[in-house]
Design a protein around this motif. Structure first.
Motif, PDB file in Angstrom:
ATOM      1  N   ILE A  15       9.452  13.135  -3.924  1.00  0.00           N
ATOM      2  CA  ILE A  15       8.394  13.235  -4.945  1.00  0.00           C
ATOM      3  C   ILE A  15       7.912  11.844  -5.346  1.00  0.00           C
ATOM      4  O   ILE A  15       6.715  11.596  -5.446  1.00  0.00           O
ATOM      5  N   TRP A  16       8.846  10.917  -5.563  1.00  0.00           N
ATOM      6  CA  TRP A  16       8.472   9.548  -5.928  1.00  0.00           C
ATOM      7  C   TRP A  16       7.635   8.916  -4.811  1.00  0.00           C
ATOM      8  O   TRP A  16       6.615   8.278  -5.077  1.00  0.00           O
ATOM      9  N   TYR A  17       8.067   9.101  -3.564  1.00  0.00           N
ATOM     10  CA  TYR A  17       7.355   8.518  -2.430  1.00  0.00           C
ATOM     11  C   TYR A  17       5.913   9.022  -2.389  1.00  0.00           C
ATOM     12  O   TYR A  17       4.973   8.235  -2.294  1.00  0.00           O
ATOM     13  N   PHE A  18       5.739  10.318  -2.456  1.00  0.00           N
ATOM     14  CA  PHE A  18       4.384  10.882  -2.378  1.00  0.00           C
ATOM     15  C   PHE A  18       3.544  10.487  -3.589  1.00  0.00           C
ATOM     16  O   PHE A  18       2.351  10.222  -3.466  1.00  0.00           O
ATOM     17  N   SER A  19       4.156  10.445  -4.733  1.00  0.00           N
ATOM     18  CA  SER A  19       3.434  10.028  -5.942  1.00  0.00           C
ATOM     19  C   SER A  19       2.963   8.576  -5.807  1.00  0.00           C
ATOM     20  O   SER A  19       1.814   8.248  -6.106  1.00  0.00           O
ATOM     21  N   THR A  20       3.846   7.713  -5.353  1.00  0.00           N
ATOM     22  CA  THR A  20       3.502   6.302  -5.176  1.00  0.00           C
ATOM     23  C   THR A  20       2.449   6.143  -4.079  1.00  0.00           C
ATOM     24  O   THR A  20       1.490   5.368  -4.236  1.00  0.00           O
ATOM     25  N   TYR A  21       2.600   6.877  -2.993  1.00  0.00           N
ATOM     26  CA  TYR A  21       1.629   6.829  -1.907  1.00  0.00           C
ATOM     27  C   TYR A  21       0.242   7.245  -2.412  1.00  0.00           C
ATOM     28  O   TYR A  21      -0.753   6.563  -2.153  1.00  0.00           O
ATOM     29  N   ASN A  22       0.182   8.338  -3.146  1.00  0.00           N
ATOM     30  CA  ASN A  22      -1.102   8.807  -3.679  1.00  0.00           C
ATOM     31  C   ASN A  22      -1.702   7.800  -4.655  1.00  0.00           C
ATOM     32  O   ASN A  22      -2.918   7.610  -4.688  1.00  0.00           O
ATOM     33  N   ASN A  23      -0.858   7.165  -5.441  1.00  0.00           N
ATOM     34  CA  ASN A  23      -1.329   6.144  -6.377  1.00  0.00           C
ATOM     35  C   ASN A  23      -1.917   4.955  -5.606  1.00  0.00           C
ATOM     36  O   ASN A  23      -2.971   4.417  -5.977  1.00  0.00           O
ATOM     37  N   LEU A  24      -1.260   4.541  -4.534  1.00  0.00           N
ATOM     38  CA  LEU A  24      -1.774   3.446  -3.710  1.00  0.00           C
ATOM     39  C   LEU A  24      -3.122   3.819  -3.077  1.00  0.00           C
ATOM     40  O   LEU A  24      -4.048   2.998  -3.042  1.00  0.00           O
ATOM     41  N   ILE A  25      -3.232   5.042  -2.609  1.00  0.00           N
ATOM     42  CA  ILE A  25      -4.508   5.507  -2.038  1.00  0.00           C
ATOM     43  C   ILE A  25      -5.600   5.457  -3.101  1.00  0.00           C
ATOM     44  O   ILE A  25      -6.707   4.975  -2.859  1.00  0.00           O
ATOM     45  N   SER A  26      -5.279   5.932  -4.287  1.00  0.00           N
ATOM     46  CA  SER A  26      -6.249   5.937  -5.385  1.00  0.00           C
ATOM     47  C   SER A  26      -6.701   4.518  -5.728  1.00  0.00           C
ATOM     48  O   SER A  26      -7.895   4.261  -5.908  1.00  0.00           O
ATOM     49  N   LEU A  27      -5.761   3.592  -5.811  1.00  0.00           N
ATOM     50  CA  LEU A  27      -6.100   2.202  -6.135  1.00  0.00           C
ATOM     51  C   LEU A  27      -6.902   1.546  -5.013  1.00  0.00           C
ATOM     52  O   LEU A  27      -7.847   0.792  -5.274  1.00  0.00           O
ATOM     53  N   ARG A  28      -6.543   1.836  -3.774  1.00  0.00           N
ATOM     54  CA  ARG A  28      -7.299   1.280  -2.647  1.00  0.00           C
ATOM     55  C   ARG A  28      -8.731   1.816  -2.652  1.00  0.00           C
ATOM     56  O   ARG A  28      -9.686   1.070  -2.441  1.00  0.00           O
ATOM     57  N   ASN A  29      -8.886   3.103  -2.929  1.00  0.00           N
ATOM     58  CA  ASN A  29     -10.230   3.689  -2.989  1.00  0.00           C
ATOM     59  C   ASN A  29     -11.038   3.098  -4.136  1.00  0.00           C
ATOM     60  O   ASN A  29     -12.241   2.869  -4.002  1.00  0.00           O
ATOM     61  N   LYS A  30     -10.384   2.830  -5.263  1.00  0.00           N
ATOM     62  CA  LYS A  30     -11.089   2.212  -6.394  1.00  0.00           C
ATOM     63  C   LYS A  30     -11.550   0.810  -6.013  1.00  0.00           C
ATOM     64  O   LYS A  30     -12.683   0.429  -6.295  1.00  0.00           O
ATOM     65  N   LYS A  31     -10.676   0.063  -5.348  1.00  0.00           N
ATOM     66  CA  LYS A  31     -11.031  -1.283  -4.887  1.00  0.00           C
ATOM     67  C   LYS A  31     -12.218  -1.214  -3.933  1.00  0.00           C
ATOM     68  O   LYS A  31     -13.182  -1.973  -4.076  1.00  0.00           O
ATOM     69  N   ASP A  32     -12.181  -0.286  -2.989  1.00  0.00           N
ATOM     70  CA  ASP A  32     -13.281  -0.141  -2.030  1.00  0.00           C
ATOM     71  C   ASP A  32     -14.570   0.282  -2.721  1.00  0.00           C
ATOM     72  O   ASP A  32     -15.666  -0.174  -2.363  1.00  0.00           O
ATOM     73  N   ASN A  33     -14.464   1.149  -3.712  1.00  0.00           N
ATOM     74  CA  ASN A  33     -15.639   1.568  -4.473  1.00  0.00           C
ATOM     75  C   ASN A  33     -16.243   0.386  -5.229  1.00  0.00           C
ATOM     76  O   ASN A  33     -17.467   0.220  -5.256  1.00  0.00           O
TER      77      ASN A  33
END
Length: 182
Positions: A15-33
């Motif tokens: 659960i921690w791994y997937f939560s952290t992974y999703n958070n990283l994806i979200s932050l990367r997408n925000k940076k790209d946006n």
């Protein structure tokens, strides 16, 4: 009982791994946006430049070197294929436009021309938007990079091959005030 504890720990780690992974994806997408917001403003500025150059040409025919520099900087931006190239080209455009606006001080008729004033105001407004967009982008890169580098999320970042973002920085030559000689 021990098997239950092991299963619970494994489930928590997953659960921690997937939560952290999703958070990283979200932050990367925000940076790209945020980068795309800069890109939109840089494109707008690039589109305004030919009109500005044409307006100035009518008044300052012998100032072709400055006008060519502005067009060259714009063309460098238009042909940029990576954010890094676009960042560098943006600095060149800023420097060339500074020279162009300083040049306009020598032509009172040009300074009073409504088309020139309108274009100059549009470019100033766009430059302000670019500045704010750069701030937002750099904030997004900072948040993303922190997540990529800090323990324990850096473990997920390394496993999933997340790479640090690049800050939008001003090149050393762009920090110097442009020298305009008449």
């Amino acid at each position: 009982m021990i098997i239950g504890i092991i299963i619970a720990v494994v489930v928590l780690v997953v659960i921690w791994y997937f939560s952290t992974y999703n958070n990283l994806i979200s932050l990367r997408n925000k940076k790209d946006n945020e980068w795309s917001q800069i890109d939109v403003q840089l494109k707008r500025r690039s589109d305004l430049i030919p009109n500005l150059v044409e307006t100035v040409k009518g008044y300052a025919k012998h100032e072709s070197e400055t006008l060519e520099e502005v067009i060259k900087a714009r063309n460098t931006y238009v042909s940029a294929t990576t954010p890094e190239e676009a960042m560098k080209a943006s600095g060149e455009i800023t420097q060339a436009l500074s020279k162009l606006f300083a040049l306009s001080e020598s032509y009172p008729d040009l300074k009073a021309n409504q088309n020139f004033i309108s274009l100059q105001n549009d470019l100033k407004e766009t430059e302000d938007k670019i500045s704010y967009a750069r701030q937002f982008y750099n904030d997004a890169v900072l948040t993303y990079n922190n997540k990529v580098e800090m323990i324990p999320s850096n473990i997920v970042a390394k496993i999933s091959k997340f790479e640090k973002g690049i800050f939008f920085e001003v090149a050393e030559e762009d920090k110097k005030a442009p020298q305009v000689k008449f």
